[in-house]
Motif scaffolding. Structure first.
Motif, PDB file in Angstrom:
ATOM      1  N   THR A 299      37.904  99.702 147.131  1.00  0.00           N
ATOM      2  CA  THR A 299      37.494  98.309 146.966  1.00  0.00           C
ATOM      3  C   THR A 299      36.074  98.140 147.499  1.00  0.00           C
ATOM      4  O   THR A 299      35.538  99.050 148.131  1.00  0.00           O
ATOM      5  CB  THR A 299      38.463  97.354 147.696  1.00  0.00           C
TER       6      THR A 299
ATOM      7  N   ARG B 175      45.524  97.365 147.525  1.00  0.00           N
ATOM      8  CA  ARG B 175      44.232  96.667 147.588  1.00  0.00           C
ATOM      9  C   ARG B 175      44.291  95.280 146.948  1.00  0.00           C
ATOM     10  O   ARG B 175      43.449  94.434 147.210  1.00  0.00           O
ATOM     11  CB  ARG B 175      43.147  97.501 146.898  1.00  0.00           C
TER      12      ARG B 175
ATOM     13  N   CYS C 298      52.959  79.384 151.521  1.00  0.00           N
ATOM     14  CA  CYS C 298      51.618  78.785 151.637  1.00  0.00           C
ATOM     15  C   CYS C 298      51.649  77.261 151.520  1.00  0.00           C
ATOM     16  O   CYS C 298      50.694  76.593 151.928  1.00  0.00           O
ATOM     17  CB  CYS C 298      50.676  79.365 150.594  1.00  0.00           C
TER      18      CYS C 298
ATOM     19  N   ASN D  45      41.876  81.031 147.431  1.00  0.00           N
ATOM     20  CA  ASN D  45      40.891  81.649 146.551  1.00  0.00           C
ATOM     21  C   ASN D  45      39.854  80.591 146.159  1.00  0.00           C
ATOM     22  O   ASN D  45      40.229  79.514 145.691  1.00  0.00           O
ATOM     23  CB  ASN D  45      41.620  82.180 145.301  1.00  0.00           C
TER      24      ASN D  45
ATOM     25  N   ARG E  27      35.809  87.759 143.610  1.00  0.00           N
ATOM     26  CA  ARG E  27      37.122  87.390 143.063  1.00  0.00           C
ATOM     27  C   ARG E  27      37.869  86.372 143.908  1.00  0.00           C
ATOM     28  O   ARG E  27      38.714  85.657 143.404  1.00  0.00           O
ATOM     29  CB  ARG E  27      38.017  88.637 142.929  1.00  0.00           C
TER      30      ARG E  27
HETATM   31  N1  ACO Z   1      39.246  95.798 144.911  1.00  0.00           N
HETATM   32  C1  ACO Z   1      38.868  96.242 143.692  1.00  0.00           C
HETATM   33  N2  ACO Z   1      39.601  96.034 142.576  1.00  0.00           N
HETATM   34  C2  ACO Z   1      40.763  95.373 142.707  1.00  0.00           C
HETATM   35  C3  ACO Z   1      41.215  94.895 143.948  1.00  0.00           C
HETATM   36  C4  ACO Z   1      40.411  95.129 145.089  1.00  0.00           C
HETATM   37  N3  ACO Z   1      40.739  94.716 146.323  1.00  0.00           N
HETATM   38  N4  ACO Z   1      42.391  94.263 143.771  1.00  0.00           N
HETATM   39  C5  ACO Z   1      42.679  94.332 142.456  1.00  0.00           C
HETATM   40  N5  ACO Z   1      41.685  95.017 141.801  1.00  0.00           N
HETATM   41  C6  ACO Z   1      41.590  95.323 140.387  1.00  0.00           C
HETATM   42  C7  ACO Z   1      42.918  95.322 139.676  1.00  0.00           C
HETATM   43  O1  ACO Z   1      43.575  96.569 139.863  1.00  0.00           O
HETATM   44  C8  ACO Z   1      42.531  95.060 138.247  1.00  0.00           C
HETATM   45  O2  ACO Z   1      42.095  96.268 137.695  1.00  0.00           O
HETATM   46  P1  ACO Z   1      42.452  96.640 136.159  1.00  0.00           P
HETATM   47  O3  ACO Z   1      41.813  95.557 135.334  1.00  0.00           O
HETATM   48  O4  ACO Z   1      41.867  97.981 136.001  1.00  0.00           O
HETATM   49  O5  ACO Z   1      43.961  96.599 136.077  1.00  0.00           O
HETATM   50  C9  ACO Z   1      41.305  94.155 138.376  1.00  0.00           C
HETATM   51  O6  ACO Z   1      40.854  94.293 139.741  1.00  0.00           O
HETATM   52  C10 ACO Z   1      41.587  92.689 138.067  1.00  0.00           C
HETATM   53  O7  ACO Z   1      42.763  92.284 138.766  1.00  0.00           O
HETATM   54  P2  ACO Z   1      43.332  90.821 138.664  1.00  0.00           P
HETATM   55  O8  ACO Z   1      44.546  90.711 139.534  1.00  0.00           O
HETATM   56  O9  ACO Z   1      43.465  90.418 137.235  1.00  0.00           O
HETATM   57  O10 ACO Z   1      42.113  89.997 139.318  1.00  0.00           O
HETATM   58  P3  ACO Z   1      41.934  88.457 139.486  1.00  0.00           P
HETATM   59  O11 ACO Z   1      40.628  88.063 138.969  1.00  0.00           O
HETATM   60  O12 ACO Z   1      43.139  87.683 139.036  1.00  0.00           O
HETATM   61  O13 ACO Z   1      41.844  88.266 141.088  1.00  0.00           O
HETATM   62  C11 ACO Z   1      43.281  87.603 142.918  1.00  0.00           C
HETATM   63  C12 ACO Z   1      42.908  88.692 141.913  1.00  0.00           C
HETATM   64  C13 ACO Z   1      42.119  87.430 143.891  1.00  0.00           C
HETATM   65  C14 ACO Z   1      44.529  88.052 143.665  1.00  0.00           C
HETATM   66  C15 ACO Z   1      43.572  86.271 142.196  1.00  0.00           C
HETATM   67  O14 ACO Z   1      44.405  86.499 141.113  1.00  0.00           O
HETATM   68  C16 ACO Z   1      44.203  85.214 143.081  1.00  0.00           C
HETATM   69  O15 ACO Z   1      43.605  84.722 144.003  1.00  0.00           O
HETATM   70  N6  ACO Z   1      45.428  84.804 142.759  1.00  0.00           N
HETATM   71  C17 ACO Z   1      46.112  83.715 143.419  1.00  0.00           C
HETATM   72  C18 ACO Z   1      46.520  84.034 144.816  1.00  0.00           C
HETATM   73  C19 ACO Z   1      47.204  82.817 145.382  1.00  0.00           C
HETATM   74  O16 ACO Z   1      46.772  81.684 145.218  1.00  0.00           O
HETATM   75  N7  ACO Z   1      48.331  82.993 146.018  1.00  0.00           N
HETATM   76  C20 ACO Z   1      49.105  81.818 146.393  1.00  0.00           C
HETATM   77  C21 ACO Z   1      49.231  81.624 147.776  1.00  0.00           C
HETATM   78  S1  ACO Z   1      49.738  83.035 148.650  1.00  0.00           S
HETATM   79  C22 ACO Z   1      51.323  82.749 149.324  1.00  0.00           C
HETATM   80  O17 ACO Z   1      52.059  81.861 148.952  1.00  0.00           O
HETATM   81  C23 ACO Z   1      51.777  83.748 150.345  1.00  0.00           C
END
Ligand code: ACO
Length: 323
Positions: A30, A153, A114, A253, A38
């Motif tokens: 990462t 990650r 959350c 986020n 992100r």
């Molecule tokens: N570093 C690098 N790459 C990563 C990482 C990381 N840390 N984590 C994921 N990736 C990759 C994935 O593997 C994926 O790769 P691929 O396209 O080759 O498969 C790519 O990044 C895109 O992944 P997505 O999950 O589609 O990324 P997204 O833009 O959706 O962002 C995130 C991810 C930050 C988790 C976002 O979806 C988010 O914030 N979601 C909501 C979280 C939330 O609100 N949770 C609710 C509260 S939590 C609770 O109740 C406990």
């Protein structure tokens, strides 16, 4: 005239250890750049090994009591919103009660992940307006670092530890939206979405487990559900987005926070944002943001605030209050 639950004190506590994104670059595939763009997160705090959720909660509660110029003897009830209590039982809230030296009243935990703080505020308000309590300490406290899978990650870079607390007090209002205090609440859940965000362990399955999340699926629900719950709560208070001074959202986020503000027709200047410094602290994120927002001089007495949150369950909701 109407009974209102008015905020008379606020405080927070963050563990000493600050972990910048760069620390994850050493152990995971990462980058600081990916995490920042992100999620908006730059750093988070992690509790020390011997520091528990009730320890963080107690420190936040002490800060809120000091802000209110009250002592633990003045409190009738403690509600702790948490998914990471020290022990399976007793509740973290009774541990806080003991640490504060409070031997009267009652204390219990609420678990709505959350959205926990919004659920706790709503329940505290119900205790106050029904006359069951005069002053309630409402705390959000978490040690999510304990349920991370450090090899995943897609989740472990997003969460942090911390606690925030409010003191709510029964006061008489006019029964109008100009009153100080909680003006309206809206709570929701839909258990069909369990698989989007859960911990794959628990007492009944005989393990602690780790947090599992389909982040992009949660994201798809977030902006729409958060906007709708905020607007429902505002409508119940006889208000609209145009009346809002501050959105204090759950800090998961920055893109969800921006999307929700935009959908509500409000500029980012009206949003208290702390996600860059705290990460996602689950039930602690809203009281942390309220406390930091007050410290920064953003939140002032008389301001109209809408808080909103969504998390595992899915569970989501909003509270409209005048500070
Ligand atoms: N570093 C690098 N790459 C990563 C990482 C990381 N840390 N984590 C994921 N990736 C990759 C994935 O593997 C994926 O790769 P691929 O396209 O080759 O498969 C790519 O990044 C895109 O992944 P997505 O999950 O589609 O990324 P997204 O833009 O959706 O962002 C995130 C991810 C930050 C988790 C976002 O979806 C988010 O914030 N979601 C909501 C979280 C939330 O609100 N949770 C609710 C509260 S939590 C609770 O109740 C406990």
């Amino acid at each position: 005239m109407a009974g209102r639950s008015v905020v008379v004190g606020v405080g927070h506590y963050l563990p000493e250890r600050i972990v910048p994104n760069s620390e994850f670059e050493r152990t995971l595939d990462t980058t600081d750049e990916w995490i920042r763009t992100r999620s908006g997160i730059e750093r988070r705090h992690f509790a020390a090994e011997d520091e528990t959720t009730s320890d963080l909660a107690t420190k936040a509660a002490e800060a809120a009591l000091e802000d209110a110029s009250l002592s633990a003897d003045d409190i009738d009830a403690i509600i702790v919103a948490t998914s990471t209590a020290d022990l399976t039982f007793p509740s973290a809230a009774t541990m806080v009660q003991a640490q504060l030296g409070m031997t009267n009243g009652f204390a219990f935990d609420i678990q709505a992940v959350c959205a926990g703080f919004v659920f706790a505020l709503s329940n505290a308000n119900a205790l106050i307006v029904s006359g069951q309590a005069k002053r309630v300490l409402v705390i959000g406290a978490e040690t999510f670092s304990r349920i991370m899978d450090w090899t995943d990650r897609s989740t472990c870079v997003l969460f942090g530890d911390g606690a925030g607390a409010l003191v709510l007090e029964a006061q008489e209002g006019e029964g109008t939206a100009a009153d100080r205090g909680i003006l309206a609440t809206d709570l929701n859940s839909d258990g069909r979405y369990k698989d989007l965000l859960y911990v794959d362990g628990g007492v009944s399955t005989q393990s602690t487990g780790h947090l599992r999340m389909q982040g992009n699926q949660v994201f798809r629900h977030a902006v729409e559900k958060l906007t709708k719950t905020a607007e429902t709560a505002l409508d119940r208070a006889g208000l609209s987005s145009a009346d809002v001074d501050w959105i204090v959202p759950h800090q998961a986020n920055i893109r969800i926070i921006q999307g929700t503000a935009k959908k509500m027709g409000l500029p980012m200047e009206s949003v208290v944002v702390t996600v860059q410094d705290h990460g996602n602290t689950s039930a602690a994120s809203i009281p942390l943001a309220l406390s930091v927002g007050k410290q920064r001089g953003q939140i002032k007495q008389g301001d109209l605030i809408v808080t909103e949150a969504i998390g595992g369950g899915l569970a989501w909701g909003a509270v409209v209050l005048r500070w």
